[in-house]
Design a protein around this motif. Structure first.
Motif, short mmCIF file in Angstrom:
data_model
loop_
_atom_site.label_atom_id
_atom_site.label_comp_id
_atom_site.label_asym_id
_atom_site.label_seq_id
_atom_site.Cartn_x
_atom_site.Cartn_y
_atom_site.Cartn_z
N LEU A 58 49.96 27.68 88.23
CA LEU A 58 49.62 26.26 87.94
C LEU A 58 49.16 25.54 89.30
O LEU A 58 48.84 24.37 89.37
N ASP A 59 49.26 26.16 90.28
CA ASP A 59 48.96 25.58 91.74
C ASP A 59 47.75 25.02 91.83
O ASP A 59 46.78 25.51 91.66
N ARG A 60 47.86 23.68 92.39
CA ARG A 60 46.34 22.83 92.57
C ARG A 60 46.18 22.56 94.05
O ARG A 60 45.49 21.71 94.41
N GLY A 61 47.16 22.88 95.00
CA GLY A 61 47.11 22.64 96.36
C GLY A 61 46.63 23.49 97.14
O GLY A 61 45.73 24.40 96.59
N LYS A 62 46.31 23.16 98.46
CA LYS A 62 45.80 24.02 99.55
C LYS A 62 46.62 24.32 100.63
O LYS A 62 47.44 23.55 100.99
N SER A 63 46.62 25.58 100.92
CA SER A 63 47.59 25.91 102.11
C SER A 63 46.80 25.51 103.52
O SER A 63 45.57 25.60 103.64
N LEU A 64 47.64 25.35 104.45
CA LEU A 64 47.17 25.29 105.70
C LEU A 64 46.74 26.65 106.49
O LEU A 64 46.19 26.56 107.54
N LEU A 65 46.85 27.68 105.80
CA LEU A 65 46.56 28.93 106.26
C LEU A 65 45.15 29.40 106.29
O LEU A 65 44.42 29.56 107.13
#
Length: 539
Positions: A58-65
């Motif tokens: 359900l992840d809706r974010g973005k990684s700094l990677l």
């Protein structure tokens, strides 16, 4: 016409006992119904030789990677882990239901803000940063990773949790190390380093400062500078430097930051260059000290400078509902196994019916009278065999139709027309009935009494059904035993049905396997009939 008259007479005899006819059709249906309700969704499937991990993303974010959700990084690591089978669920509700039904030991859920929390993981003491580690691993709740566990399957759930912990460690630790290493050249870190690092004051510098001060305080020098502009200018430069170095030289130890200020002569640009040089030097020294590792790498493979090793990567598949719905569990995958298994098994139980018919007519003298009539041996045998063959065909068609209507089983791939599905199944039913009636006639040729029919008929039929995979699916047998099933007509019949009735709706059957199985079944039937022809006595 004579064959038809004989067949019609025997067919009336077979159907006259309505209770027997109902049992003939109802018993296999009852077996299928009871087992369909009792057995779980994994029936008929080979036991997993890998650990299954069910995941809801359900992840809706973005990684700094890399700008992608952090859940993808975790999934990538799991996919590269050997001896795992990853099952992707579309939503949280199916996962919670699987836990309630005890169908899964654990389900991993990436919450919508998982990436946001992962971005906050840091060794640095910055505002909003979090420390995700504890003694046993990673605080899953701190990074918004939920592990739903079935309390009745604690052992398997614990194994899955440990796999998740190892994966989270491999994903989180390199990111935090790389992020911290990059900050070694940041002004904030250099400022902290400048305050924390103190160096002893060189004795020569202190003596030089004291000597210069004595020189400036000498009366003769003061008089001499009045008459010499050049000397006066040089002494002023010395006074200026003494104001800078004098207070520092009096200290027993000096901070690194003060040394940078002294080295840059308080020039801001020069001081900034020196601070950056210090950061680069620290990074270079650490790289040299830990040259077996890439401290700037933010993945486990980059950090450890390692490549994927071990077994085959994890198998990934979308979750598919196999348990069916409603009271009868309609559409459950197990019916794709149960219906053909008991259709084949009970088609061979007609061996007893044929045997009893022959024994009864032999005892009553009917066969002898028929032999005296103007009938050939072949006409008598066909007249006896055709009614039972028709009943066997009717039984097979009835059970497959009941399986489709009552239990929601599929008759073949979704892209096949109804005529294609029914046509191929009828071919298998026909060849199976031929093999069954050939065996029935062989038993009738050997048996001389009802007891012998039971011994020669029931025992071989049960044994062949067990070996052929009608009772225990072949996939659940040891590998050596599976080959024995091909010595039985039941095994070949189930091979054809398994190919046509695969639980996967998109599976495309290999029709060569179906045709080969039908050919072998026909061969069994012909061989049994020829052997019965030689052994059968009508007197």
């Amino acid at each position: 016409m004579r064959i038809w008259i004989l067949a019609k007479k025997d067919l009336r005899l077979l159907l006259r006992d309505r209770v027997a006819a109902v049992l003939l059709l109802g018993m296999p249906l009852l077996f299928i119904l009871i087992l369909g309700l009792l057995l779980g969704e994994s029936f008929g499937q080979k036991a997993d030789d890998t650990l299954r991990i069910s995941i809801v993303d359900l992840d809706r974010g973005k990684s700094l990677l890399d700008g992608k959700p952090w859940s993808q990084a975790v999934l990538t690591d799991l996919k590269e882990t050997p001896n795992l089978r990853i099952e992707i669920l579309s939503d949280r509700e199916p996962g919670e239901r699987l836990i309630r039904d005890h169908s899964r030991a654990a389900v991993l859920v990436f919450e919508p803000d998982f990436s946001d929390q992962m971005n906050r993981c840091s060794f640095l003491n910055t505002q909003g940063s979090i420390n995700p580690f504890h003694r046993e691993g990673v605080y899953l709740d701190k990074v918004r990773l939920t592990l739903l566990k079935d309390p009745s399957q604690t052992s398997t759930a614990s194994i899955i949790e440990q796999v998740v912990q190892v994966t989270m460690l491999r994903v989180t630790l390199p990111f935090m190390i790389g992020r911290a290493f990059e900050n070694l050249s940041a002004p904030e870190f250099i400022a902290l380093l400048g305050e924390a690092v103190q160096l002893p004051m060189p004795r020569d510098l202190k003596e030089m400062v004291e000597g210069a001060q004595r020189l400036l305080d000498d009366p003769r020098v003061k008089i001499a500078r009045i008459g010499s502009p050049k000397l006066n200018a040089e002494l002023k430069q010395m006074e200026s430097k003494l104001k800078t170095f004098g207070p520092v030289a009096k200290k027993p130890r000096v901070k690194l930051g003060e040394m940078i200020e002294l080295a840059s002569a308080k020039d801001p640009k020069q001081a900034e260059h020196f601070r950056a040089s210090v950061g680069e030097g620290v990074q270079k020294a650490l790289k040299e000290q830990f040259k077996k590792y890439d401290l700037t790498g933010k993945t486990w493979a980059d950090l450890t400078k390692s490549k994927q090793t071990g077994g085959a990567p994890a198998e990934v598949q979308e979750y598919e509902e196999r348990g069916g719905s409603g009271l009868l569990r309609r559409g459950a995958h197990r019916y794709q196994v149960l219906v053909p298994s008991y259709t084949v098994m009970f088609s061979f139980f007609l061996v007893l019916t044929v045997g009893w018919v022959f024994v009864a007519e032999r005892r009553q003298g009917t066969l002898a009278r028929l032999r005296a009539a103007p009938l050939t041996r072949a006409e008598i045998l066909l007249g006896k065999l055709l009614p039972c063959f028709a009943v066997s065909l009717g039984q097979g068609v009835f059970l497959l139709t009941a399986g489709r209507l009552l239990f929601g089983m599929r008759w073949g791939p979704e892209n096949w027309s109804f005529a294609e599905q029914a046509g191929w199944l009828l071919l298998v039913v026909f060849c199976t009935s031929l093999a069954a009636m050939g065996l029935a006639l062989l038993v009738a040729a050997l048996a001389r009494s009802e007891m012998q029919v039971a011994i020669f008929g029931a025992l071989p039929v049960l044994v062949l059904a067990l070996i052929g995979g009608c009772v225990l699916p072949r996939e659940m047998m040891p590998e050596q035993t599976q080959k024995l099933s091909l010595l039985t007509p039941q095994g070949w019949a189930l091979d054809a049905y398994r190919e046509l009735l695969n639980p996967l709706a998109t599976y495309q059957p290999n029709l060569e396997i179906v045709l080969r199985a039908c050919a072998v079944l026909s061969g069994f039937g012909v061989a049994f009939l020829l052997l019965a022809w030689r052994l059968l006595r009508l007197e």
